[in-house]
Design a protein around this motif. Structure first.
Motif, PDB file in Angstrom:
ATOM      1  N   VAL A  76      -2.742  35.449 -36.721  1.00 25.33           N
ATOM      2  CA  VAL A  76      -3.223  34.331 -35.902  1.00 25.33           C
ATOM      3  C   VAL A  76      -1.990  33.608 -35.376  1.00 25.33           C
ATOM      4  CG1 VAL A  76      -4.535  32.159 -35.911  1.00 25.33           C
ATOM      5  CG2 VAL A  76      -5.300  34.080 -37.324  1.00 25.33           C
ATOM      6  N   PHE A  84      -7.571  27.346 -37.146  1.00 24.49           N
ATOM      7  CA  PHE A  84      -8.344  28.506 -37.568  1.00 24.49           C
ATOM      8  C   PHE A  84      -8.708  28.399 -39.044  1.00 24.49           C
ATOM      9  CE2 PHE A  84      -8.953  32.810 -39.131  1.00 24.49           C
ATOM     10  CZ  PHE A  84      -9.784  33.372 -38.174  1.00 24.49           C
ATOM     11  N   HIS A  89     -16.285  29.861 -39.586  1.00 22.22           N
ATOM     12  CA  HIS A  89     -16.451  30.999 -38.684  1.00 22.22           C
ATOM     13  C   HIS A  89     -17.733  31.728 -39.045  1.00 22.22           C
ATOM     14  CE1 HIS A  89     -12.230  30.509 -37.470  1.00 22.22           C
ATOM     15  NE2 HIS A  89     -12.038  30.222 -38.740  1.00 22.22           N
ATOM     16  N   LYS A 113     -11.743  37.110 -32.957  1.00 24.33           N
ATOM     17  CA  LYS A 113     -11.072  36.037 -32.206  1.00 24.33           C
ATOM     18  C   LYS A 113     -10.171  36.646 -31.136  1.00 24.33           C
ATOM     19  CE  LYS A 113      -7.671  32.331 -32.960  1.00 24.33           C
ATOM     20  NZ  LYS A 113      -6.916  32.626 -31.785  1.00 24.33           N
ATOM     21  N   GLU A 117     -10.579  36.341 -27.032  1.00 23.32           N
ATOM     22  CA  GLU A 117      -9.477  35.846 -26.202  1.00 23.32           C
ATOM     23  C   GLU A 117      -9.108  36.856 -25.114  1.00 23.32           C
ATOM     24  OE1 GLU A 117      -6.572  35.065 -29.224  1.00 23.32           O
ATOM     25  OE2 GLU A 117      -7.256  32.992 -29.508  1.00 23.32           O
TER      26      GLU A 117
END
Length: 144
Positions: A76, A84, A89, A113, A117
């Motif tokens: 990440v 995050f 989630h 994720k 993106e």
């Protein structure tokens, strides 16, 4: 048990810090030999420990996490990591925090994720190119 769990994260960071110091102090070309003979780490493992030390040294959210989760969180981006970790989630239809997830669920959440993106990036590029093409076609039509 919680104390040992917290110490695990701290120990990973400390190992990484010490590896960084040793690597900086060794002559060029000696790092691989040091890893093989002194600490029995692969270069990849050593790099992951050092990366954790560089990127997580001020992150208190790691204290309850298993090593596999700590290493997974390296995927990440650092500027997004604390958000995050602090957010819930959706995983397999359930809402979970990073602490509640299994390592596999965390890896899945990180992968999803990244995929989201990438989809957003592609859509933005597509809109830009469509506008550019339409603008070009309009200017071409005006010339005729």
């Amino acid at each position: 048990m919680l104390i040992y769990k917290q110490q695990t994260a701290q120990n990973i960071i400390e190992i990484g810090k010490r590896l960084i110091k040793v690597k900086e102090s060794l002559p060029h070309g000696e790092w691989g030999t040091y890893l093989k003979e002194k600490v029995v780490f692969s270069r990849q493992s050593a790099n992951r420990f050092m990366q954790v030390a560089r990127e997580f040294s001020n992150c208190s959210a790691l204290s309850n996490l298993q090593p596999t989760k700590i290493f997974a969180l390296l995927d990440v981006p650092s500027e997004e990591r604390e958000d995050f970790i602090s957010q819930s989630h959706e995983i397999n239809g359930q809402t979970k925090t990073v602490d509640e997830m299994t390592s596999r669920e965390l890896q899945k959440a990180i992968k999803e994720k990244k995929q989201l993106e990438e989809q957003v990036r592609i859509q933005k590029e597509s809109k830009y190119y469509n506008k550019t093409i339409m603008s070009y076609l309009r200017s071409f039509k005006l010339r005729l």
